[in-house]
Write an enzyme that holds these catalytic residues in place. Structure first.
Site, PDB file in Angstrom:
ATOM      1  N   LYS A 122      -3.546  29.633  -7.482  1.00 56.65           N
ATOM      2  CA  LYS A 122      -3.896  29.563  -6.832  1.00 56.65           C
ATOM      3  C   LYS A 122      -5.424  30.023  -6.258  1.00 56.65           C
ATOM      4  O   LYS A 122      -5.261  30.323  -7.089  1.00 56.65           O
ATOM      5  CB  LYS A 122      -3.007  30.361  -5.178  1.00 56.65           C
ATOM      6  CG  LYS A 122      -3.398  29.937  -3.778  1.00 56.65           C
ATOM      7  CD  LYS A 122      -2.746  31.297  -2.602  1.00 56.65           C
ATOM      8  CE  LYS A 122      -3.488  31.106  -1.494  1.00 56.65           C
ATOM      9  NZ  LYS A 122      -2.854  31.827  -0.796  1.00 56.65           N
TER      10      LYS A 122
ATOM     11  N   LYS B  22     -11.302  -7.164   1.646  1.00 59.42           N
ATOM     12  CA  LYS B  22      -9.973  -6.452   0.335  1.00 59.42           C
ATOM     13  C   LYS B  22      -9.044  -8.024  -0.095  1.00 59.42           C
ATOM     14  O   LYS B  22      -8.619  -7.632  -0.973  1.00 59.42           O
ATOM     15  CB  LYS B  22      -9.285  -5.849   1.433  1.00 59.42           C
ATOM     16  CG  LYS B  22      -9.618  -4.139   1.838  1.00 59.42           C
ATOM     17  CD  LYS B  22      -8.994  -2.874   2.362  1.00 59.42           C
ATOM     18  CE  LYS B  22      -9.472  -1.924   2.161  1.00 59.42           C
ATOM     19  NZ  LYS B  22      -9.529  -1.021   3.223  1.00 59.42           N
TER      20      LYS B  22
ATOM     21  N   PRO C  17      -6.069   5.129  -9.308  1.00 63.76           N
ATOM     22  CA  PRO C  17      -5.487   3.645 -10.236  1.00 63.76           C
ATOM     23  C   PRO C  17      -5.481   3.024  -8.617  1.00 63.76           C
ATOM     24  O   PRO C  17      -4.973   2.987  -7.648  1.00 63.76           O
ATOM     25  CB  PRO C  17      -4.362   4.021 -10.330  1.00 63.76           C
ATOM     26  CG  PRO C  17      -3.869   5.029 -10.456  1.00 63.76           C
ATOM     27  CD  PRO C  17      -5.195   5.898 -10.336  1.00 63.76           C
ATOM     28  N   ASP C  18      -6.231   1.855  -8.270  1.00 63.06           N
ATOM     29  CA  ASP C  18      -5.789   0.429  -7.167  1.00 63.06           C
ATOM     30  C   ASP C  18      -4.571  -0.246  -7.844  1.00 63.06           C
ATOM     31  O   ASP C  18      -4.692  -1.392  -8.473  1.00 63.06           O
ATOM     32  CB  ASP C  18      -7.031  -0.125  -6.766  1.00 63.06           C
ATOM     33  CG  ASP C  18      -6.669  -0.093  -5.531  1.00 63.06           C
ATOM     34  OD1 ASP C  18      -5.635  -1.229  -5.336  1.00 63.06           O
ATOM     35  OD2 ASP C  18      -7.739  -0.936  -4.950  1.00 63.06           O
TER      36      ASP C  18
ATOM     37  N   ASN D 174      -2.726  12.744   3.449  1.00 62.83           N
ATOM     38  CA  ASN D 174      -3.262  11.911   5.448  1.00 62.83           C
ATOM     39  C   ASN D 174      -2.064  11.500   5.952  1.00 62.83           C
ATOM     40  O   ASN D 174      -1.255  12.365   6.249  1.00 62.83           O
ATOM     41  CB  ASN D 174      -3.787   9.898   4.559  1.00 62.83           C
ATOM     42  CG  ASN D 174      -2.599   9.095   4.136  1.00 62.83           C
ATOM     43  OD1 ASN D 174      -2.002   9.141   5.065  1.00 62.83           O
ATOM     44  ND2 ASN D 174      -3.376   9.366   3.277  1.00 62.83           N
TER      45      ASN D 174
ATOM     46  N   LYS E  24      -9.270  -7.793  -4.100  1.00 61.40           N
ATOM     47  CA  LYS E  24      -7.711  -6.880  -4.657  1.00 61.40           C
ATOM     48  C   LYS E  24      -7.095  -8.719  -4.914  1.00 61.40           C
ATOM     49  O   LYS E  24      -5.986  -8.282  -5.621  1.00 61.40           O
ATOM     50  CB  LYS E  24      -7.228  -6.315  -3.907  1.00 61.40           C
ATOM     51  CG  LYS E  24      -7.817  -5.513  -2.957  1.00 61.40           C
ATOM     52  CD  LYS E  24      -6.960  -3.781  -2.578  1.00 61.40           C
ATOM     53  CE  LYS E  24      -8.113  -2.945  -2.405  1.00 61.40           C
ATOM     54  NZ  LYS E  24      -7.563  -1.742  -2.447  1.00 61.40           N
TER      55      LYS E  24
HETATM   56  O1  PMT Z   1       3.563   4.775   7.757  1.00 62.29           O
HETATM   57  P1  PMT Z   1       2.057   4.973   9.176  1.00 62.29           P
HETATM   58  O2  PMT Z   1       2.397   6.277  10.030  1.00 62.29           O
HETATM   59  O3  PMT Z   1       3.890   3.631   9.910  1.00 62.29           O
HETATM   60  O4  PMT Z   1       1.407   4.356   9.335  1.00 62.29           O
HETATM   61  C1  PMT Z   1       1.393   3.156   8.979  1.00 62.29           C
HETATM   62  C2  PMT Z   1      -0.090   2.522   7.753  1.00 62.29           C
HETATM   63  C3  PMT Z   1      -1.334   2.535   9.233  1.00 62.29           C
HETATM   64  C4  PMT Z   1      -0.026   3.125   6.943  1.00 62.29           C
HETATM   65  C5  PMT Z   1      -0.211   1.279   7.671  1.00 62.29           C
HETATM   66  O5  PMT Z   1       0.014   0.568   8.897  1.00 62.29           O
HETATM   67  C6  PMT Z   1      -1.146   0.920   6.983  1.00 62.29           C
HETATM   68  O6  PMT Z   1      -2.671   0.019   7.258  1.00 62.29           O
HETATM   69  N1  PMT Z   1      -1.286   1.080   5.420  1.00 62.29           N
HETATM   70  C7  PMT Z   1      -2.308   0.910   3.705  1.00 62.29           C
HETATM   71  C8  PMT Z   1      -2.917   1.991   3.984  1.00 62.29           C
HETATM   72  C9  PMT Z   1      -4.540   1.905   3.530  1.00 62.29           C
HETATM   73  O7  PMT Z   1      -4.336   3.111   2.207  1.00 62.29           O
HETATM   74  O8  PMT Z   1      -5.445   0.930   3.837  1.00 62.29           O
HETATM   75  P2  PMT Z   1      -6.410   1.076   2.377  1.00 62.29           P
HETATM   76  O9  PMT Z   1      -7.219  -0.433   3.549  1.00 62.29           O
HETATM   77  O10 PMT Z   1      -7.119   2.335   2.639  1.00 62.29           O
HETATM   78  O11 PMT Z   1      -6.078   0.042   1.407  1.00 62.29           O
HETATM   79  C10 PMT Z   1      -5.855  -1.534   1.066  1.00 62.29           C
HETATM   80  C11 PMT Z   1      -4.567  -1.597   0.341  1.00 62.29           C
HETATM   81  O12 PMT Z   1      -5.145  -1.027  -0.472  1.00 62.29           O
HETATM   82  C12 PMT Z   1      -3.233  -0.832   1.115  1.00 62.29           C
HETATM   83  O13 PMT Z   1      -2.364  -1.589   1.070  1.00 62.29           O
HETATM   84  C13 PMT Z   1      -3.314   0.187  -0.007  1.00 62.29           C
HETATM   85  O14 PMT Z   1      -1.815   0.486   0.102  1.00 62.29           O
HETATM   86  C14 PMT Z   1      -3.642  -0.343  -1.120  1.00 62.29           C
HETATM   87  N2  PMT Z   1      -4.145   0.371  -1.647  1.00 62.29           N
HETATM   88  C15 PMT Z   1      -5.186   1.595  -1.487  1.00 62.29           C
HETATM   89  C16 PMT Z   1      -5.051   3.085  -2.698  1.00 62.29           C
HETATM   90  C17 PMT Z   1      -5.108   2.725  -3.678  1.00 62.29           C
HETATM   91  N3  PMT Z   1      -5.885   3.276  -4.890  1.00 62.29           N
HETATM   92  N4  PMT Z   1      -4.194   2.037  -4.653  1.00 62.29           N
HETATM   93  C18 PMT Z   1      -3.355   0.607  -3.033  1.00 62.29           C
HETATM   94  O15 PMT Z   1      -2.663  -0.135  -3.928  1.00 62.29           O
END
Ligand code: PMT
Length: 401
Positions: A289, A340, A307-308, A210, A344
């Protein structure tokens, strides 16, 4: 009041007319209880004598990297270790450029290279030299690496020009030092922060990822260290320098990030999940590949849930840290973020609307709404550096609740 009692400051003077003010600066630092060890570059000695600086600091002045007698008393490595703060004032354009380039061609530059303590620079130069793109880029580089830049001030210059470039007055530099050493809300706390994207391999040359740049997470790490915390930063693949004093662990995939995050979260007081972790990964990684075929215009990749990470940490039965998540949303931001927070089991969540240009992914700025069980706070659009400082300060107040 002895506001700097027992603080050890290496004061580095580089060449500039403002060096004459450093006798007064040293006197004021010593008056407030600081131990000041002066290092002078050859150019600095053209503006003020080592004898003057020795008299006001009450300690011998160091000025040579290659003087065996001086190295025998307190060499550059010892000075670098001794200092609680290395303060370079005046910091000339040349000194700033050499520091940004990582050069070590005199005692002061080697001391800056060798120290793990914070370094503050008080620029002093002609306004045109200060405005020069090279100087500006050097200062930006150093700020990104975690150096403190104190000043410059604007006004009339020794050369007759008027503009930005004057060194701050000694009393203003002293105030910066006092603020730097004042109580820090994160003192004694340890924080683990995840940052950047994860990459989920498809085959040896392709992956799913991403747009996360890591800037938000690295700004959080910088803010936490500035506010006194011990910081471990677990980062996906990004091209950002590690803030000074931060322990960095590099990972690539969500599974690798998960392993490291859980390991460190158990040993720390606070966990902040700022990384944009891929929710899914390809079920299998092709060993070779994947070749294009003529059989079909479509190809399917089967994915499996990752995994979360943050949910696993928030559900730890023992050694659970104060857990702060992020929510990157493109619609219904508040509703999804609050969902969330509960699902979570987080203590706090920082919601950003990543559909708005100029904030969120890969931007310099961000705007955040922070939610917790019984409250919320809006952090309006600002630099990620400033927003990070506000988030860490808010976390510190919640820890005390
Ligand atoms: O890196 P930059 O370019 O500065 O951009 C910053 C950002 C937009 C990435 C940052 O501000 C941000 O929003 N980060 C979280 C992005 C994200 O994955 O959000 P989510 O809503 O999908 O996830 C929610 C939470 O669960 C987050 O804390 C994430 O780290 C966590 N997560 C998600 C999926 C996973 N498998 N495991 C996790 O721990």
């Amino acid at each position: 009041m002895q506001t700097l009692s027992g603080k050890k400051i290496v004061l580095g003077l580089s060449g500039g007319i403002a060096a004459y003010k450093c006798a007064d600066l040293t006197r004021r630092l010593v008056e407030r209880g600081a131990e000041v060890h002066v290092i002078m570059t050859e150019a600095a000695k053209e503006f003020i004598t080592p004898l003057t600086m020795q008299a006001v600091s009450g300690r011998p002045v160091s000025d040579s990297l290659l003087d065996p007698a001086a190295e025998a008393s307190m060499g550059h490595i010892e000075l670098a270790k001794w200092a609680d703060l290395v303060l370079v004032a005046p910091a000339s354009a040349d000194m700033i450029a050499r520091t940004a380039a990582g050069m070590g061609n005199d005692l002061l530059s080697t001391c800056i290279l060798a120290t793990s303590s914070p370094v503050a620079l008080s620029p002093a130069m002609n306004q045109q030299m200060y405005a020069n793109i090279a100087t500006q880029e050097n200062l930006q580089t150093l700020e990104n690496r975690g150096f403190f830049i104190w000043g410059p001030a604007s006004g009339e210059q020794a050369c007759g020009d008027i503009g930005l470039g004057r060194m701050l007055e000694p009393i203003q530099i002293v105030e910066h030092c006092e603020h730097f050493f004042s109580h820090k809300p994160m003192q004694g706390k340890s924080v683990v922060i995840t940052a950047g994207p994860t990459r989920e391999a498809i085959d040896p040359v392709r992956y799913i990822s991403n747009h996360s740049s890591g800037k938000m997470g690295f700004s959080l790490a910088q803010a936490a260290i500035n506010l006194g915390a011990n910081v471990t930063l677990i980062s996906g693949p990004v091209s950002l320098p590690t803030p000074l004093g931060v322990t960095r662990i590099d990972v690539t995939s969500a599974e690798q990030m998960c392993e490291q995050a859980i390991h460190f979260a158990k040993k720390n007081d606070i966990f902040i999940g700022c990384a944009a972790v891929a929710d899914y990964r390809p079920t299998t990684i092709a060993q070779q590949k994947i070749k294009k075929t003529d059989k079909s215009n479509e190809m399917t990749i089967t994915m499996v849930k990752n995994p979360d990470i943050i949910a696993s940490i928030a559900s730890l039965k023992t050694s659970r840290p104060f857990t702060v998540g992020f929510a990157a949303e493109t619609q219904d931001v508040e509703r999804y973020a609050k969902a969330k927070l509960i699902k979570k089991n987080l203590d706090m969540i920082c919601a950003n609307d990543v559909s708005i240009q100029g904030q969120g992914f890969n931007s310099e700025d961000n705007a955040i709404n922070v939610y917790w069980k019984d409250g919320q706070q809006a952090l309006p659009l600002n630099s990620k550096r400033k927003v990070a400082e506000q988030i860490i300060t808010l976390i510190a107040t919640k820890l005390d609740d």
